[in-house]
Design an enzyme around this catalytic site. Structure first.
Site, PDB file in Angstrom:
ATOM      1  N   THR A  39       0.807  -1.217   0.000  1.00 58.44           N
ATOM      2  CA  THR A  39       0.000   0.000   0.000  1.00 58.44           C
ATOM      3  C   THR A  39       0.842   1.269   0.000  1.00 58.44           C
ATOM      4  O   THR A  39       0.420   2.284  -0.553  1.00 58.44           O
ATOM      5  CB  THR A  39      -0.945   0.009   1.217  1.00 58.44           C
ATOM      6  OG1 THR A  39      -0.171  -0.146   2.417  1.00 58.44           O
ATOM      7  CG2 THR A  39      -1.944  -1.134   1.120  1.00 58.44           C
ATOM      8  N   CYS A  40       2.010   1.221   0.624  1.00 62.29           N
ATOM      9  CA  CYS A  40       2.856   2.422   0.650  1.00 62.29           C
ATOM     10  C   CYS A  40       3.323   2.812  -0.747  1.00 62.29           C
ATOM     11  O   CYS A  40       3.646   3.970  -1.007  1.00 62.29           O
ATOM     12  CB  CYS A  40       4.069   2.193   1.548  1.00 62.29           C
ATOM     13  SG  CYS A  40       3.688   2.256   3.308  1.00 62.29           S
ATOM     14  N   PHE A  41       3.381   1.833  -1.648  1.00 61.51           N
ATOM     15  CA  PHE A  41       3.870   2.085  -2.999  1.00 61.51           C
ATOM     16  C   PHE A  41       2.756   2.022  -4.038  1.00 61.51           C
ATOM     17  O   PHE A  41       3.024   2.087  -5.225  1.00 61.51           O
ATOM     18  CB  PHE A  41       4.971   1.079  -3.357  1.00 61.51           C
ATOM     19  CG  PHE A  41       6.149   1.130  -2.443  1.00 61.51           C
ATOM     20  CD1 PHE A  41       7.041   2.197  -2.496  1.00 61.51           C
ATOM     21  CD2 PHE A  41       6.362   0.141  -1.498  1.00 61.51           C
ATOM     22  CE1 PHE A  41       8.130   2.254  -1.641  1.00 61.51           C
ATOM     23  CE2 PHE A  41       7.448   0.191  -0.647  1.00 61.51           C
ATOM     24  CZ  PHE A  41       8.331   1.259  -0.708  1.00 61.51           C
TER      25      PHE A  41
END
Length: 294
Positions: free
Chosen positions: A243-245
């Site tokens: 999710t961070c990317f």
């Protein structure tokens, strides 16, 4: 190098005609320059192909904003009139007007009073007037042959950068197996995976890949591009995300139907996106992976 390509330091790329006219789609996209046809240009296009091949091989994306029409040609996907319209709306509208000019009350008698063309010449992507067939300068455009003119003009525009595309593909072939480019692209994969999903499933998908249920209202606030990554895992296993990317990670699948089924299972059953639940499960199970890999 990408910045030099897109700012005109080298003349391999040109802005889309829509960008010049400030109409339609793909105003921020570029085409191969049809006038860049010298031997030196072909060598430069080959080098561009090598650069793209290295980027694919090393998984290092290039900041290169080519129009969809160009990517399709690199993948040997046949082009349609709609592809041309997406980069040159006004020219396609002009051709359609010529084709159906009788709808405006134009007849053979007043055809040349309304159409400022008298031969088989047309506008290239770079704005230059060029013959659309060999000897086109000496072939009169008339009311009766206007259909052939429009067909030839479209055919010319859909193939005017074939030499440049071939040179880029040749350069890419030195680094990667170019025939594989004809297989499903990431953009097609993204569309084919989600087009059958309901709106509720698309919300779940967004939550699965980004941790949020909707995109920001202002697209400028989207800090990362959505990515689809191939991962080395067993066939037909569950997809994961980071999710961070803003990243979806897919193993190989035996069919599109299996991929859709596994993706549906993942987005409907992976509910613990927040950090607290993840850390709780990590402490209990001592699971491996990053804090954003699901």
């Amino acid at each position: 190098m990408c910045q030099e390509l897109e700012t005109g330091v080298v003349d391999l790329l040109i802005p889309s005609p829509n960008a010049t006219a400030e109409v339609g789609y793909n105003r921020d996209r570029f085409l191969f320059n049809p006038s860049a046809c010298l031997d030196e240009h072909m060598l430069q296009f080959k080098f561009l192909g090598i650069l793209m091949g290295v980027a694919i091989r090393t998984k290092k994306p290039l900041d290169l904003h080519l129009a969809p029409l160009v990517w399709k040609q690199l993948c040997c996907i046949p082009l349609m009139l709609e592809d041309l319209e997406e980069v040159d709306l006004l020219y396609v509208q002009t051709l359609k007007s010529i084709l159906h000019i009788e709808d405006s009350g134009i007849t053979e008698d007043n055809f040349h009073e309304m159409i400022p063309l008298d031969s088989f010449v047309g506008q290239s992507a770079d704005g230059k007037m060029v013959p659309i067939i060999p000897g086109g300068n000496s072939i009169p455009l008339t009311f009766s042959n206007r259909k052939e003119y429009v067909e030839r003009a479209i055919e010319y525009r859909l193939h005017e950068i074939d030499r440049q595309v071939a040179a880029v593909r040749e350069g890419m072939s030195w680094i990667i197996p170019v025939p594989l480019l004809s297989l499903l692209t990431a953009k097609q994969l993204e569309q084919m995976t989600l087009e059958e999903f309901s709106n509720e499933e698309r919300v779940l998908f967004m939550r699965f890949v980004s941790g949020r249920s909707r995109l920001p209202a202002n697209t400028a606030d989207i800090s990362q591009r959505f990515q689809i990554m191939k991962v080395d895992r067993p066939y037909d296993s569950l997809p994961t995300s980071q999710t961070c990317f803003f990243q979806l990670r897919l193993p190989p699948y035996s069919s599109q139907a299996v991929m859709a089924e596994r993706l549906r299972y993942a987005i409907n059953n992976c509910r613990s996106i927040d950090m607290d639940n993840y850390m709780l499960s990590r402490n209990v199970d001592n699971a491996e992976g990053s804090d954003t890999d699901y």
